[in-house]
Design a protein around this motif. Structure first.
Motif, PDB file in Angstrom:
ATOM      1  N   GLY A 109      -7.191  -7.232  -1.624  1.00 48.83           N
ATOM      2  CA  GLY A 109      -7.960  -7.002  -0.415  1.00 48.83           C
ATOM      3  C   GLY A 109      -9.204  -7.872  -0.355  1.00 48.83           C
ATOM      4  N   ALA A 110     -10.100  -7.551   0.577  1.00 49.01           N
ATOM      5  CA  ALA A 110     -11.273  -8.395   0.787  1.00 49.01           C
ATOM      6  C   ALA A 110     -12.531  -7.562   0.995  1.00 49.01           C
ATOM      7  CB  ALA A 110     -11.060  -9.318   1.988  1.00 49.01           C
ATOM      8  N   VAL A 111     -13.622  -8.062   0.434  1.00 44.93           N
ATOM      9  CA  VAL A 111     -14.971  -7.612   0.768  1.00 44.93           C
ATOM     10  C   VAL A 111     -15.607  -8.752   1.541  1.00 44.93           C
ATOM     11  CG1 VAL A 111     -17.212  -6.818  -0.084  1.00 44.93           C
ATOM     12  CG2 VAL A 111     -15.127  -6.282  -1.370  1.00 44.93           C
ATOM     13  N   LEU A 112     -15.715  -8.602   2.860  1.00 48.41           N
ATOM     14  CA  LEU A 112     -16.228  -9.701   3.682  1.00 48.41           C
ATOM     15  C   LEU A 112     -17.746  -9.769   3.587  1.00 48.41           C
ATOM     16  CD1 LEU A 112     -14.091  -9.804   6.931  1.00 48.41           C
ATOM     17  CD2 LEU A 112     -13.673 -10.806   4.680  1.00 48.41           C
ATOM     18  N   CYS A 139     -11.298   0.930  -7.848  1.00 45.50           N
ATOM     19  CA  CYS A 139     -10.859  -0.401  -7.435  1.00 45.50           C
ATOM     20  C   CYS A 139     -11.651  -1.446  -8.210  1.00 45.50           C
ATOM     21  CB  CYS A 139     -11.006  -0.596  -5.927  1.00 45.50           C
ATOM     22  SG  CYS A 139     -12.690  -0.455  -5.302  1.00 45.50           S
ATOM     23  N   PHE A 140     -11.207  -2.677  -8.126  1.00 42.65           N
ATOM     24  CA  PHE A 140     -11.811  -3.772  -8.886  1.00 42.65           C
ATOM     25  C   PHE A 140     -12.250  -4.870  -7.923  1.00 42.65           C
ATOM     26  CE2 PHE A 140      -8.858  -1.502 -11.538  1.00 42.65           C
ATOM     27  CZ  PHE A 140      -9.487  -1.409 -12.771  1.00 42.65           C
ATOM     28  N   GLY A 141     -13.244  -5.653  -8.330  1.00 31.66           N
ATOM     29  CA  GLY A 141     -13.739  -6.710  -7.466  1.00 31.66           C
ATOM     30  C   GLY A 141     -14.122  -7.958  -8.248  1.00 31.66           C
ATOM     31  N   GLN A 142     -13.683  -9.121  -7.749  1.00 36.58           N
ATOM     32  CA  GLN A 142     -14.096 -10.416  -8.278  1.00 36.58           C
ATOM     33  C   GLN A 142     -14.412 -11.357  -7.123  1.00 36.58           C
ATOM     34  OE1 GLN A 142     -10.779  -9.278  -9.687  1.00 36.58           O
ATOM     35  NE2 GLN A 142     -12.094  -8.095 -11.071  1.00 36.58           N
ATOM     36  N   GLY A 195      -3.539  -6.765  -8.662  1.00 31.98           N
ATOM     37  CA  GLY A 195      -2.945  -6.505  -7.357  1.00 31.98           C
ATOM     38  C   GLY A 195      -1.439  -6.347  -7.430  1.00 31.98           C
ATOM     39  N   GLN A 196      -0.771  -7.198  -8.224  1.00 37.48           N
ATOM     40  CA  GLN A 196       0.687  -7.115  -8.357  1.00 37.48           C
ATOM     41  C   GLN A 196       1.132  -5.840  -9.059  1.00 37.48           C
ATOM     42  OE1 GLN A 196       3.347  -9.597  -7.326  1.00 37.48           O
ATOM     43  NE2 GLN A 196       1.590  -9.509  -5.953  1.00 37.48           N
ATOM     44  N   ALA A 197       0.253  -5.293  -9.911  1.00 38.57           N
ATOM     45  CA  ALA A 197       0.586  -4.057 -10.621  1.00 38.57           C
ATOM     46  C   ALA A 197       0.273  -2.812  -9.797  1.00 38.57           C
ATOM     47  CB  ALA A 197      -0.174  -4.001 -11.946  1.00 38.57           C
ATOM     48  N   GLY A 198      -0.266  -2.988  -8.580  1.00 35.15           N
ATOM     49  CA  GLY A 198      -0.499  -1.854  -7.703  1.00 35.15           C
ATOM     50  C   GLY A 198      -1.907  -1.293  -7.752  1.00 35.15           C
ATOM     51  N   PHE A 199      -2.828  -1.959  -8.460  1.00 35.47           N
ATOM     52  CA  PHE A 199      -4.213  -1.497  -8.494  1.00 35.47           C
ATOM     53  C   PHE A 199      -4.970  -2.017  -7.280  1.00 35.47           C
ATOM     54  CE2 PHE A 199      -2.948  -1.074 -12.881  1.00 35.47           C
ATOM     55  CZ  PHE A 199      -3.619   0.068 -13.311  1.00 35.47           C
ATOM     56  N   PRO A 200      -5.829  -1.201  -6.668  1.00 35.24           N
ATOM     57  CA  PRO A 200      -6.667  -1.703  -5.577  1.00 35.24           C
ATOM     58  C   PRO A 200      -7.654  -2.730  -6.136  1.00 35.24           C
ATOM     59  CG  PRO A 200      -6.640   0.715  -5.628  1.00 35.24           C
ATOM     60  CD  PRO A 200      -6.057   0.232  -6.920  1.00 35.24           C
ATOM     61  N   VAL A 201      -7.561  -3.958  -5.658  1.00 32.90           N
ATOM     62  CA  VAL A 201      -8.444  -5.019  -6.145  1.00 32.90           C
ATOM     63  C   VAL A 201      -8.850  -5.885  -4.971  1.00 32.90           C
ATOM     64  CG1 VAL A 201      -6.503  -6.544  -6.755  1.00 32.90           C
ATOM     65  CG2 VAL A 201      -8.735  -6.840  -7.893  1.00 32.90           C
ATOM     66  N   TYR A 202     -10.071  -6.390  -5.010  1.00 27.32           N
ATOM     67  CA  TYR A 202     -10.656  -7.091  -3.864  1.00 27.32           C
ATOM     68  C   TYR A 202     -11.339  -8.373  -4.308  1.00 27.32           C
ATOM     69  CZ  TYR A 202      -9.914  -2.651  -1.521  1.00 27.32           C
ATOM     70  OH  TYR A 202      -9.342  -1.522  -0.996  1.00 27.32           O
ATOM     71  N   LYS A 203     -11.248  -9.374  -3.435  1.00 26.45           N
ATOM     72  CA  LYS A 203     -12.039 -10.581  -3.587  1.00 26.45           C
ATOM     73  C   LYS A 203     -13.289 -10.456  -2.718  1.00 26.45           C
ATOM     74  CE  LYS A 203      -9.863 -13.544  -6.330  1.00 26.45           C
ATOM     75  NZ  LYS A 203     -10.478 -13.911  -7.641  1.00 26.45           N
ATOM     76  N   TYR A 204     -14.429 -10.781  -3.264  1.00 25.94           N
ATOM     77  CA  TYR A 204     -15.665 -10.877  -2.504  1.00 25.94           C
ATOM     78  C   TYR A 204     -15.609 -12.195  -1.757  1.00 25.94           C
ATOM     79  CZ  TYR A 204     -20.136  -8.391  -2.158  1.00 25.94           C
ATOM     80  OH  TYR A 204     -21.184  -7.619  -1.737  1.00 25.94           O
ATOM     81  N   VAL A 205     -15.466 -12.157  -0.424  1.00 25.04           N
ATOM     82  CA  VAL A 205     -15.131 -13.336   0.369  1.00 25.04           C
ATOM     83  C   VAL A 205     -16.326 -13.814   1.194  1.00 25.04           C
ATOM     84  CG1 VAL A 205     -13.591 -14.255   2.148  1.00 25.04           C
ATOM     85  CG2 VAL A 205     -12.716 -12.598   0.493  1.00 25.04           C
TER      86      VAL A 205
END
Length: 561
Positions: free
Chosen positions: A100-103, A484-487, A500-510
């Motif tokens: 996902g995304a953190v805009l 969730c996780f964020g990078q 993300g492929q393993a089904g964990f909610p993960v986000y890119k800081y965009v």
């Protein structure tokens, strides 16, 4: 009210040491309920399935440049696009791989250091402080100081806003509203990031922070006098009788006057007052018109922090609160979660308190508003535990992003030169301990109530592994979306995409925005990346391994390598 819940702690785990798309997307698997999803951070094929071969090469080039010199001419690697339409393809592609995304609209005004300092000093100094002796009323930490006016200095991983006027704050609010709308229109369960220094005159944040710190300090002093010094914040419980006697002795209030302070909701079942009861008392005694009252032990009275406020200063305070309210309502209406970024320690108590007030109002059904807790602060655990306990008592959903922190060097230099206690943990190891302690506390609360939510915002692989292990031990399944996780965009894809492929909610800081206007922020970000990438041998190795695998397999130009 009952005493705070005692959260069990197991043996301390080993602490960490620090360390994109031509492929056809495959929906991430949903692990069986109760099973522990398998995540392999060392599999380059899985880590970079979302990247074309050209993007692999570009990533290798950028990583190399980060390690040997300035990255200004390659900043586009770390910006998603110029506007909300331009970023949609990247966001959709990442979402196809479970990310996902953190805009974060990252435009930053390109001010000279001298102009930045002038604006900061003007916007952080009240009319009362400009009068003879006015500044002496304020504590050193919460005053504007020449030499530290340019808050960008020494800060390479956070956008900085300087107050110009109220019209500029309204423009920032409109920008944040568009960012919220963009997040709603481009991804599910997305986040939008904001900074409170963009929404009002920072003078208010300084003053309110000082008030909150002095009230807490007063509580701790009373606790020490009752033999409870050195305890964790939530373990301090003042006996009401002794507290009333102390207040009378100090001349702040007679016992008769304070009698109605400590009744009903302001007193625990055992006739004691803890820090949350104390904060509730502050709320009842210091409404907005009297928001900046503090207990003055020398004069033995509740006194205003400053001698007076101008009518415009009063309006500026109210406008900041109104802008926050507008943003929170839009986020709630659009299903977007609003993430309030952390800032310098002399602003942060006010930022956290105002964010908490939004959480109390808007997090009744789900976590819409997320605070940010900085774990390099000595008081991080107290801050997290007190906020969690308040959410538990009042029945709303707690939400936080845990970070290590972005202002360490600046904070340490400012404290040393101005002469107040350094608010930062003394070592990196202590910060790691604090991060894991705070994280574990929130994970335990998720297990206990399922009303807490946390974003583990880190590039540290060991911290991510620690989180996965504790989730399994506590029975927290990724499908619950409580953790969730964020990078950052362009960094640590070998952590983000396997999650993300393993089904964990993960986000890119965009970060996004016109590149020329984002450049001041990205140029500082590049400095951080240079230092970070010098240690990122694993990421470079994984990129090379995947590129060579495709080369040997003859899939280098394939659309499905």
């Amino acid at each position: 009210m009952g005493a705070p819940r005692s959260v069990p702690r197991g043996a301390a785990p080993p602490l960490p040491a620090d360390g994109k798309g031509g492929a056809r997307p495959v929906p991430p698997p949903v692990p069986p309920r109760g099973a522990a999803p398998v995540v392999d951070f060392g599999d380059p094929q899985e880590a970079f399935r979302s990247k074309s071969s050209a993007e692999l090469l570009r990533g290798l080039l950028v990583l190399g440049l980060c390690a040997v010199g300035p990255l200004v001419e390659h900043n586009r690697e770390f910006v998603a696009g110029e506007d909300q339409e331009a970023i949609k393809p990247l966001i959709r592609r990442n979402r196809a791989f479970g990310v996902g995304a953190v805009l974060d609209y990252s435009v930053e005004e390109d001010l000279s250091p001298a102009r930045a300092e002038r604006q900061e000093l003007a916007s952080c100094t009240s009319a009362a402080e400009k009068e003879p002796g006015g500044a002496e009323q304020r504590e050193k930490q919460f005053r504007a100081h020449r030499g530290f006016g340019d808050r960008r200095d020494g800060v390479i991983s956070a956008r900085t806003y300087f107050y110009a006027d109220e019209a500029k704050c309204d423009q920032h609010m409109e920008t944040f509203l568009r960012c919220i709308d963009a997040s709603s229109g481009s991804s599910e369960d997305g986040f939008s990031a904001i900074k409170l220094t963009a929404l009002g005159r920072p003078q208010f944040l300084l003053q309110f922070s000082e008030v909150l710190v002095k009230w807490r300090r007063f509580f701790h002093q009373m606790a020490a006098e009752q033999g409870q010094g050195g305890r964790a914040a939530l373990e301090m419980r003042l006996e009401v009788e002794k507290l009333q006697e102390a207040l009378a002795k100090l001349g702040i209030a007679t016992k008769a006057e304070s009698q109605h302070w400590f009744t009903g909701e302001n007193v625990g079942e055992s006739g004691t007052v803890d820090l949350l009861d104390w904060n509730s008392l502050i709320d009842s005694r210091t409404k907005l018109s009297k928001l900046l009252l503090i207990p003055n032990i020398k004069t033995r009275q509740l006194e205003p922090l400053l001698s007076h406020f101008t009518e415009e200063e009063e309006l500026q305070m109210k406008r900041m609160l109104q802008r926050m309210d507008v943003l929170a309502k839009r986020a709630t209406e659009t299903g977007v979660r609003l993430m309030v970024d952390a800032e310098q320690s002399y602003f942060q108590p006010a930022i956290s308190r105002l964010t908490l007030e939004m959480q109390r109002r808007f997090n009744r059904e789900r976590a819409v508003i997320f605070n940010t807790h900085q774990c390099y602060l000595k008081e991080a655990y107290d801050n997290v535990s007190v906020d969690v306990e308040l959410s538990r008592r009042e029945g709303w959903h707690f939400g936080t992003k845990l970070v290590r922190g972005a202002y360490m060097d600046q904070e340490r230099e400012r404290a040393a030169k101005i002469g107040y206690e350094d608010p930062i943990n003394p070592t990196y190891e202590k910060t790691n301990e604090m991060y894991h302690r705070c994280l574990d506390y929130v994970l335990e609360e998720i297990k206990h109530s399922r009303k807490a939510n946390v974003m583990v915002a880190t590039h540290n692989e060991d911290t991510v592994k620690f989180t996965l292990r504790r989730m399994m031990e506590l029975g927290i399944h990724p499908s619950e979306k409580k953790v969730c996780f964020g990078q950052l965009l362009g960094m640590c894809d070998q952590i983000t995409f396997p999650l993300g492929q393993a089904g964990f909610p993960v986000y890119k800081y965009v970060p996004y925005g016109p590149v020329d206007e984002v450049l001041p922020y990205l140029s500082r970000r590049a400095q951080e990346n240079r230092g970070f990438m010098q240690r990122a041998n694993k990421e470079r190795d994984l990129l090379w391994r995947e590129f060579k695998r495709r080369l040997l397999a003859g899939t280098i130009f394939s659309t499905n390598p």
